[in-house]
Scaffold this active site. Structure first.
Site: not given
Length: 315
Positions: A71, A149, A173
């Site tokens: 990520k 997220s 997230s």
């Protein structure tokens, strides 16, 4: 290995096929690249471009050659630009070194093929940073968000393009995208996964590094491969007595489990599909021999939301 064969297997099975020589890592990477190229134009889950070749990894790792992605937030690989989902960082900052978790990902044998999208600085429950030029979409319904997220990672894993991918979680997230995309999303306890050397306690200790997966066994085996402290970390815990991968096959004694299908705030409804899913899980647990009962705690929703104190202050 074609795309259909590749996408039908989790990371544990792919690793077994590679280690036994039934398929080569290069064949798996070609299938993964084709899958990523097929789904990303619609999903918008890759930050920038997919790598032409996976990043280097250790061939002795338990997931040797298995496709992976990191990520665009916190964890970074040497020489790979990181933007944290923000235009503030321009084309990205390329650190000259791996952080500790990236080193562990490589040691586990993970073949990192891309960087996945994040909302700006990770502070959103959807993934639609302006920096990437388009929102990230949910593969189950492209009109919806995969959550955030860690939405980019979740979208690619849910689409089958990757068996699992890096994610992190401060206020949901990992868990929000896992719920929105039908994945396994574990937020490990603080200190179990190193965030060093750049961070000690991301987000005042709430920020935890790990991954989203399609199967529980992948989640357990990946945790076994990457957990633990590094010199300079704030926390030092003893290693678990047994590997998590062993624990998931262990028969549990009967547990007392409560569940609720009632909204804590009566003014907010609950989708019938969610109620059905919760009851289905409760029935499954009961069939496994656990003591399951429906029980809704009494909570003052207005006080919880701060409405009472706000009204008191106003008066």
């Amino acid at each position: 290995m074609d795309i259909a064969d590749y996408t039908s297997r989790d990371a544990t099975e792919l690793a077994a096929l590679i280690s036994t020589g039934q398929v080569s890592a290069a064949e798996v990477h070609r299938a993964a690249a084709a899958a990523l190229d097929q789904v990303d134009p619609q999903l918008g889950a890759i930050a920038g471009e997919r790598f032409d070749h996976p990043l280097d990894y250790h061939e002795s790792g338990p997931f040797c050659g298995v496709p992976f992605a990191i990520k665009d937030l916190i964890t970074h690989a040497a020489g790979i630009p990181q933007r944290n989902g923000s235009r503030l960082f321009g084309p990205g900052i390329a650190y000259p070194y791996d952080n500790h978790l990236m080193t562990r990902f490589r040691r586990a044998g993970l073949a990192t093929m891309a960087v996945t999208t994040s909302p700006e600085l990770g502070f959103n429950a959807t993934t639609e940073a302006v920096a990437y030029g388009r929102p990230t979409r949910n593969p189950w319904d492209p009109e919806r968000s995969p959550g955030g997220s860690s939405g980019g990672s979740a979208a690619l894993v849910a689409a089958g393009a990757l068996p699992f991918a890096h994610a992190n979680d401060g206020g949901g997230s990992i868990r929000i995208p896992a719920a929105a995309c039908g994945l396994v999303g574990l937020k490990p306890s603080r200190g179990r996964i190193t965030a060093g050397p750049d961070h000690a306690d991301p987000l005042l200790g709430l920020g935890i590094e790990f991954a989203v997966t399609r199967t529980v066994r992948d989640c357990a085996a990946l945790f076994d491969a990457v957990h633990g402290s590094e010199p300079g970390d704030k926390y030092l815990f003893p290693a678990p007595n047994r590997p998590c991968a062993d624990l998931i096959t262990q028969e549990l004694p009967p547990l007392r489990i409560a569940f609720s299908t009632t909204a804590l705030d009566p003014s907010r409804g609950i989708d019938p599909e969610c109620v059905h899913a919760v009851r289905a899980v409760a029935d499954r647990l009961a069939a496994m021999g656990h003591h399951v009962e429906e029980s809704t705690p009494t909570i003052d929703a207005a006080a919880f939301d701060g409405q009472t104190s706000m009204h008191g202050a106003a008066s």
